[in-house]
Write a protein that holds these residues in place. Sequence first.
Motif, PDB file in Angstrom:
ATOM      1  N   ARG A   1       0.844  -1.221   0.167  1.00  0.00           N
ATOM      2  CA  ARG A   1      -0.007   0.080   0.075  1.00  0.00           C
ATOM      3  C   ARG A   1       0.794   1.291  -0.023  1.00  0.00           C
ATOM      4  NH1 ARG A   1      -5.516  -0.271   0.788  1.00  0.00           N
ATOM      5  NH2 ARG A   1      -6.256  -2.457   1.449  1.00  0.00           N
ATOM      6  N   ASN A   2       0.164   2.365  -0.537  1.00  0.00           N
ATOM      7  CA  ASN A   2       0.877   3.575  -0.488  1.00  0.00           C
ATOM      8  C   ASN A   2       1.448   4.047   0.853  1.00  0.00           C
ATOM      9  OD1 ASN A   2      -1.010   5.353   0.214  1.00  0.00           O
ATOM     10  ND2 ASN A   2      -1.749   5.129  -1.841  1.00  0.00           N
ATOM     11  N   PRO A   3       2.313   4.616   1.133  1.00  0.00           N
ATOM     12  CA  PRO A   3       2.949   5.472   2.500  1.00  0.00           C
ATOM     13  C   PRO A   3       1.682   6.107   3.416  1.00  0.00           C
ATOM     14  CG  PRO A   3       4.726   5.632   1.045  1.00  0.00           C
ATOM     15  CD  PRO A   3       3.322   5.122   0.174  1.00  0.00           C
ATOM     16  N   GLU A   4       1.075   6.839   2.495  1.00  0.00           N
ATOM     17  CA  GLU A   4       0.100   7.633   2.983  1.00  0.00           C
ATOM     18  C   GLU A   4      -1.065   6.968   3.776  1.00  0.00           C
ATOM     19  OE1 GLU A   4      -0.218   9.248  -1.169  1.00  0.00           O
ATOM     20  OE2 GLU A   4       1.369   8.418   0.087  1.00  0.00           O
ATOM     21  N   SER A   5      -1.651   5.947   3.003  1.00  0.00           N
ATOM     22  CA  SER A   5      -2.600   5.042   3.342  1.00  0.00           C
ATOM     23  C   SER A   5      -2.434   4.069   4.593  1.00  0.00           C
ATOM     24  CB  SER A   5      -2.959   4.152   2.159  1.00  0.00           C
ATOM     25  OG  SER A   5      -3.543   4.695   1.138  1.00  0.00           O
ATOM     26  N   ILE A   6      -1.191   3.775   4.734  1.00  0.00           N
ATOM     27  CA  ILE A   6      -0.380   2.936   5.969  1.00  0.00           C
ATOM     28  C   ILE A   6      -0.283   3.801   7.062  1.00  0.00           C
ATOM     29  CG2 ILE A   6       1.669   1.794   6.721  1.00  0.00           C
ATOM     30  CD1 ILE A   6       2.422   0.878   4.021  1.00  0.00           C
TER      31      ILE A   6
ATOM     32  N   ILE B   1      -8.896   3.739   4.416  1.00  0.00           N
ATOM     33  CA  ILE B   1      -8.322   3.379   5.647  1.00  0.00           C
ATOM     34  C   ILE B   1      -8.858   2.235   6.529  1.00  0.00           C
ATOM     35  CG2 ILE B   1      -8.343   4.634   7.948  1.00  0.00           C
ATOM     36  CD1 ILE B   1      -8.306   7.419   6.754  1.00  0.00           C
ATOM     37  N   LYS B   2     -10.001   1.986   6.198  1.00  0.00           N
ATOM     38  CA  LYS B   2     -10.811   0.947   6.943  1.00  0.00           C
ATOM     39  C   LYS B   2     -10.111  -0.634   6.450  1.00  0.00           C
ATOM     40  CE  LYS B   2     -14.997   3.078   8.636  1.00  0.00           C
ATOM     41  NZ  LYS B   2     -16.434   3.151   8.410  1.00  0.00           N
ATOM     42  N   GLU B   3      -9.834  -0.404   5.005  1.00  0.00           N
ATOM     43  CA  GLU B   3      -9.374  -1.612   4.388  1.00  0.00           C
ATOM     44  C   GLU B   3      -8.187  -1.854   4.954  1.00  0.00           C
ATOM     45  OE1 GLU B   3      -9.921  -0.992   0.345  1.00  0.00           O
ATOM     46  OE2 GLU B   3     -11.982  -1.200   0.394  1.00  0.00           O
ATOM     47  N   ALA B   4      -7.323  -0.605   4.942  1.00  0.00           N
ATOM     48  CA  ALA B   4      -5.858  -1.016   5.415  1.00  0.00           C
ATOM     49  C   ALA B   4      -5.891  -1.562   6.904  1.00  0.00           C
ATOM     50  CB  ALA B   4      -5.144   0.354   5.368  1.00  0.00           C
ATOM     51  N   CYS B   5      -6.562  -0.747   7.757  1.00  0.00           N
ATOM     52  CA  CYS B   5      -6.939  -1.300   9.064  1.00  0.00           C
ATOM     53  C   CYS B   5      -7.054  -2.901   9.147  1.00  0.00           C
ATOM     54  CB  CYS B   5      -7.780  -0.531  10.067  1.00  0.00           C
ATOM     55  SG  CYS B   5      -6.978   1.113  10.127  1.00  0.00           S
ATOM     56  N   LYS B   6      -7.915  -3.278   8.370  1.00  0.00           N
ATOM     57  CA  LYS B   6      -8.436  -4.832   8.453  1.00  0.00           C
ATOM     58  C   LYS B   6      -7.249  -5.529   8.034  1.00  0.00           C
ATOM     59  CE  LYS B   6     -12.070  -7.734   6.683  1.00  0.00           C
ATOM     60  NZ  LYS B   6     -13.108  -7.875   5.625  1.00  0.00           N
ATOM     61  N   GLU B   7      -6.560  -5.130   7.089  1.00  0.00           N
ATOM     62  CA  GLU B   7      -5.235  -6.061   6.790  1.00  0.00           C
ATOM     63  C   GLU B   7      -4.271  -5.972   7.806  1.00  0.00           C
ATOM     64  OE1 GLU B   7      -2.134  -5.764   3.039  1.00  0.00           O
ATOM     65  OE2 GLU B   7      -3.767  -4.711   2.751  1.00  0.00           O
ATOM     66  N   LEU B   8      -4.107  -4.766   8.498  1.00  0.00           N
ATOM     67  CA  LEU B   8      -2.939  -4.551   9.482  1.00  0.00           C
ATOM     68  C   LEU B   8      -3.294  -5.172  10.864  1.00  0.00           C
ATOM     69  CD1 LEU B   8      -1.610  -0.915   8.851  1.00  0.00           C
ATOM     70  CD2 LEU B   8      -0.733  -3.067   8.019  1.00  0.00           C
ATOM     71  N   SER B   9      -4.497  -5.147  11.094  1.00  0.00           N
ATOM     72  CA  SER B   9      -5.081  -5.792  12.293  1.00  0.00           C
ATOM     73  C   SER B   9      -4.721  -7.378  12.562  1.00  0.00           C
ATOM     74  CB  SER B   9      -6.636  -5.923  12.401  1.00  0.00           C
ATOM     75  OG  SER B   9      -6.979  -6.508  11.441  1.00  0.00           O
ATOM     76  N   GLN B  10      -4.345  -7.869  11.627  1.00  0.00           N
ATOM     77  CA  GLN B  10      -3.728  -9.364  11.604  1.00  0.00           C
ATOM     78  C   GLN B  10      -2.301  -9.306  12.409  1.00  0.00           C
ATOM     79  OE1 GLN B  10      -3.814 -11.391   7.504  1.00  0.00           O
ATOM     80  NE2 GLN B  10      -5.524 -10.141   7.197  1.00  0.00           N
ATOM     81  N   HIS B  11      -1.756  -8.138  12.000  1.00  0.00           N
ATOM     82  CA  HIS B  11      -0.181  -7.998  12.675  1.00  0.00           C
ATOM     83  C   HIS B  11      -0.261  -7.075  13.777  1.00  0.00           C
ATOM     84  CE1 HIS B  11       0.676  -9.912   9.004  1.00  0.00           C
ATOM     85  NE2 HIS B  11       0.122  -9.076   8.249  1.00  0.00           N
ATOM     86  N   GLU B  12      -1.475  -6.912  14.517  1.00  0.00           N
ATOM     87  CA  GLU B  12      -1.419  -5.837  15.430  1.00  0.00           C
ATOM     88  C   GLU B  12      -0.347  -6.134  16.645  1.00  0.00           C
ATOM     89  OE1 GLU B  12      -4.699  -3.417  18.119  1.00  0.00           O
ATOM     90  OE2 GLU B  12      -5.352  -4.766  16.993  1.00  0.00           O
ATOM     91  N   GLU B  13      -0.415  -7.270  17.106  1.00  0.00           N
ATOM     92  CA  GLU B  13       0.462  -7.630  18.351  1.00  0.00           C
ATOM     93  C   GLU B  13       1.939  -7.398  17.734  1.00  0.00           C
ATOM     94  OE1 GLU B  13       1.666 -11.523  21.147  1.00  0.00           O
ATOM     95  OE2 GLU B  13       0.087 -11.691  19.770  1.00  0.00           O
ATOM     96  N   LEU B  14       2.433  -7.569  16.725  1.00  0.00           N
ATOM     97  CA  LEU B  14       3.801  -7.358  16.100  1.00  0.00           C
ATOM     98  C   LEU B  14       4.101  -5.729  16.210  1.00  0.00           C
ATOM     99  CD1 LEU B  14       6.367  -8.195  15.157  1.00  0.00           C
ATOM    100  CD2 LEU B  14       5.310  -8.169  12.699  1.00  0.00           C
TER     101      LEU B  14
END
Length: 308
Positions: free
Chosen positions: A254-259, A291-304
Motif C-alpha cells: 500500500r502507498n505510505p500515506e494510506s499506511i 483507511i478501513k481496508e488498510a486497518c483490516k489488513e494490518l489488524s492481523q499483525h497488531e501484536e507485532l
Amino acid sequence: MCSVAGNEQCYCPECHRTTVVVVDHATGDTICTECALVLEERYIDETSEWRTFSDAGSGEDRDPNRVGGCSDPFLSHAELGTVVAPAKRQAKDTASPPHVRVDSKSGQDSSLAVAFRAISDMADRLQLVATIRDRAKELFKKMEEAKLCARVRNRDAAYAACLHIACRNEGNPRTLKELASVMRDCQDKKEIGRMERIIRRHLGEEAGTAMEMGVVRAADYMSRFGSRLGMGKPEVREAQRAAQTLEDKLDVRRNPESIAAAIIYMVVQRAGAQTSARDVSKASGVAEATIKEACKELSQHEELLFSS
C-alpha cells in the motif's frame, strides 16, 4: 524612540557642564539626559537608512533591504540587468531627446519570475521551508531550459509537481491531494502525477540517469497527520515505531500515506480516543474506505506492530 548617540557628550547651558545626551529620532532633538533641555533641533542622522516600509516591527522583524526586494539567484539577471530600447523616432523638427524604455528583466526571466512567485505562494500555503521552495524553483528552471514548459497545458500542475519532487528529495513529503489543494485553477492530483512523470522522464534522459526522487516512508507523515488530529507526542511516537516495524518486518503493498493513516487510526482506537475514521480521513486526505481496508489488513499483525 530615543537612543544614546554613541555616548556623545555636549555642554549643557542649564547644567553648566558637559553631560551625556540622547537623540530623539522621531523629532530630531538632541536632549540633555540630566535636565531634559533640548540642546539641538533637527538632528541629521548620517548613518544608513534601512527601511523599505515592509518592516513594521523591530528587532528580529526588521527588514534590512534598501532598494526593493532581494535578488533571486535563479534568475540570470538577478533583477539587476537593464535593457534599454529606444522608442519610435520622433518628428525631425522635434527637439526633445528620444524616449527610452527600461526593462529590468529579459523575457525568459520575466516568465521565470511569474513561475517563482507562484511556487513561493504554494510553498507558503503548505508551510514548506525555504530549501524545498528553492529546490522546486531550480527544478522548474531546468524545465524551462529543456523547453518542457511549451508542452505544459496547466502551469499550476507543473509548479505543484516541482514542489512534490522537491518535498520528496528533502525528506518532507506531501501527498498529491495536499499539493492539489493549493492549485488555483484545476485541482486535479492526476494532472500533478502526469506532470511529475514528464519531468522525471525528460530531465532524467537529459542527465543520462534516473532522477533522484527520495524514498517516502509512512513514518514521514506521522507528525503532520498526528498534529492535525491533536494527538500527543507519545501517541505519535508509538505510530512512528509501528510504521518502522512494519517497514522492517512486513511486506504491505500500500502507498505510505494510506499506511500512515491506518496506523494512526489504530493508535487512537487503542488509546480509547473518540476519533473516527472520517476524522483521520480529513486529516490525512486518505479516503475513509481505504483507511478501513488498510486497518483490516494490518489488524492481523497488531501484536507485532505494537509489541514494544
